[in-house]
Scaffold this motif. Structure first.
Motif, PDB file in Angstrom:
ATOM      1  N   UNK A 170      -0.049   8.035   2.559  1.00  0.00           N
ATOM      2  CA  UNK A 170      -0.813   7.351   1.526  1.00  0.00           C
ATOM      3  C   UNK A 170      -2.192   7.961   1.419  1.00  0.00           C
ATOM      4  N   UNK A 171      -2.850   7.717   0.286  1.00  0.00           N
ATOM      5  CA  UNK A 171      -4.133   8.371   0.021  1.00  0.00           C
ATOM      6  C   UNK A 171      -5.300   7.744   0.770  1.00  0.00           C
ATOM      7  N   UNK A 172      -5.115   6.548   1.261  1.00  0.00           N
ATOM      8  CA  UNK A 172      -6.174   5.880   2.009  1.00  0.00           C
ATOM      9  C   UNK A 172      -5.545   4.799   2.858  1.00  0.00           C
ATOM     10  N   UNK A 173      -6.277   4.260   3.761  1.00  0.00           N
ATOM     11  CA  UNK A 173      -5.712   3.268   4.687  1.00  0.00           C
ATOM     12  C   UNK A 173      -5.229   2.032   3.955  1.00  0.00           C
ATOM     13  N   UNK A 174      -5.872   1.651   2.837  1.00  0.00           N
ATOM     14  CA  UNK A 174      -5.438   0.464   2.109  1.00  0.00           C
ATOM     15  C   UNK A 174      -4.491   0.804   0.976  1.00  0.00           C
ATOM     16  N   UNK A 175      -4.146   2.095   0.834  1.00  0.00           N
ATOM     17  CA  UNK A 175      -3.210   2.486  -0.210  1.00  0.00           C
ATOM     18  C   UNK A 175      -3.822   2.576  -1.581  1.00  0.00           C
ATOM     19  N   UNK A 176      -5.131   2.352  -1.709  1.00  0.00           N
ATOM     20  CA  UNK A 176      -5.776   2.396  -3.020  1.00  0.00           C
ATOM     21  C   UNK A 176      -6.153   3.819  -3.393  1.00  0.00           C
TER      22      UNK A 176
ATOM     23  N   UNK B  39       0.831  -1.202   0.000  1.00  0.00           N
ATOM     24  CA  UNK B  39       0.000   0.000   0.000  1.00  0.00           C
ATOM     25  C   UNK B  39       0.866   1.252   0.000  1.00  0.00           C
ATOM     26  N   UNK B  40       1.948   1.207   0.774  1.00  0.00           N
ATOM     27  CA  UNK B  40       2.863   2.341   0.832  1.00  0.00           C
ATOM     28  C   UNK B  40       3.636   2.476  -0.472  1.00  0.00           C
TER      29      UNK B  40
END
Length: 354
Positions: A342-348, A217-218
């Motif tokens: 990151x843009x979201x907790x899951x990196x998506x 994700x990172x």
């Protein structure tokens, strides 16, 4: 040491991992080569004992080697293979020894080919992008640990006889493909450079990181920011060593599976005997400055021109500088400092990205 009996040797500026390995392969193939390098110990070792390459293609060759002040003459074919951080200094040697009708072939990460073109003229510059498992071991000694990809092409996209000649020379190291979109390949490699820079901070094997969802994700966030800037710069992104950059914008491609965004890179790393990047080696083993800033600072500068936020890249550059200054150590704690960017907790990416 052998004395060259030809009027048209190839000058390789930078005899480290890429330049030195290429020099050895060209010499073994019978091509006349002269190398120049700023590492005095490396030059002296080559003069005394030859250039030794270990790994998947062991070689031991004699090649004429110089410190920059001892180099004389003009060369029609110049290959620039220094680290991106050393481009400006190396260009002084290039300008001093490039013949009026000669060409320069930069083999560097980042957009150094544009810097070279600005210094010597676009009409005298050929572009190239290379991915290969090679590193500097000690003075006079290099390691070749696996093959990747090489692309060569003119900056304006139209191949010339010299482009074919350059590709043939590069193919003595590994097969080189001609392309009409060399800048697209350079931007694709920059995406990979951001990802590799982040892997170095983790102090873990790259293949292991590609099997860790949290780490991926990172890594995806770092690479995705480069993709966004590249698209703003109107680059037509090309794959880099199995990574398809545009898939970093696709939510489905970020879901783990046999055909996820990391599958090509996993396959690429199976071709290499090494499991870590040159950036990690600079930080962890050689304790010297990396080329991360030289590669990625221009990406951040382009992002600012387009009013694009790059929180992950900003933090990445800051962390690398801190490691270089011995203010922080490599490891999970350092790597995880990229996570809040990151843009979201899951990196998506957001669903509206495409």
């Amino acid at each position: 040491m052998n004395t060259l009996d030809t009027a048209d040797p190839i000058l390789i500026v930078g005899a480290g991992a890429i330049g030195g390995t290429l020099a050895a392969c060209l010499t073994a193939a019978g091509e006349p080569v002269v190398v120049v390098d700023g590492n005095a110990a490396h030059v002296e070792a080559i003069r005394e004992n030859g250039l030794v390459v270990s790994g998947v293609r062991p070689l031991h060759v004699r090649v004429e080697s110089h410190h920059p002040p001892t180099l004389v003459g003009a060369f029609n074919r110049v290959i620039l293979a220094v680290k991106a951080r050393d481009t400006e200094a190396a260009l002084a040697t290039v300008r001093a020894h490039l013949s009026p009708d000669g060409w320069v072939l930069p083999l560097q990460n980042g957009l150094g080919m544009l810097e070279v073109a600005a210094a010597v003229g676009a009409e005298r510059t050929i572009g190239a992008v290379i991915a290969i498992g090679a590193h500097y071991k000690a003075p006079g000694q290099l390691a070749l640990l696996g093959y990747g990809e090489t692309h060569a092409g003119e900056l304006e996209g139209v191949a010339r006889p010299r482009t074919h000649e350059a590709a043939v020379l590069l193919s003595h190291l590994q097969p080189a493909e001609l392309t009409g979109n060399i800048l697209g390949h350079a931007w694709g490699k920059l995406v990979l450079a951001a990802i590799y820079s982040a892997t170095a901070l983790a102090d873990r094997d790259v293949p292991a990181l590609y099997d860790d969802p949290e780490a991926c994700a990172i890594l995806a966030a770092a690479g995705r920011e480069v993709v966004t800037v590249a698209l703003a710069e109107r680059a037509q992104l090309e794959p880099a060593d199995g990574l398809e950059p545009l898939r970093l914008l696709d939510r489905d491609s970020l879901a783990f599976g046999p055909d996820d965004v990391w599958s090509g890179q996993r396959a690429a790393w199976r071709r290499y005997a090494n499991t870590r990047t040159g950036i990690w080696r600079d930080l962890a083993e050689l304790h010297r400055p990396t080329e991360v800033n030289a590669m990625l600072a221009p990406v951040v500068a382009a992002a600012r021109r387009h009013a694009i936020a790059t929180p992950c890249l900003d933090q990445l550059l800051s962390l690398v500088r801190s490691v270089e200054a011995h203010q922080i150590a490599l490891g999970s704690a350092t790597f995880m400092q990229l996570a809040p960017r990151t843009n979201s907790r899951d990196g998506k990416p957001p669903a509206a990205t495409l």
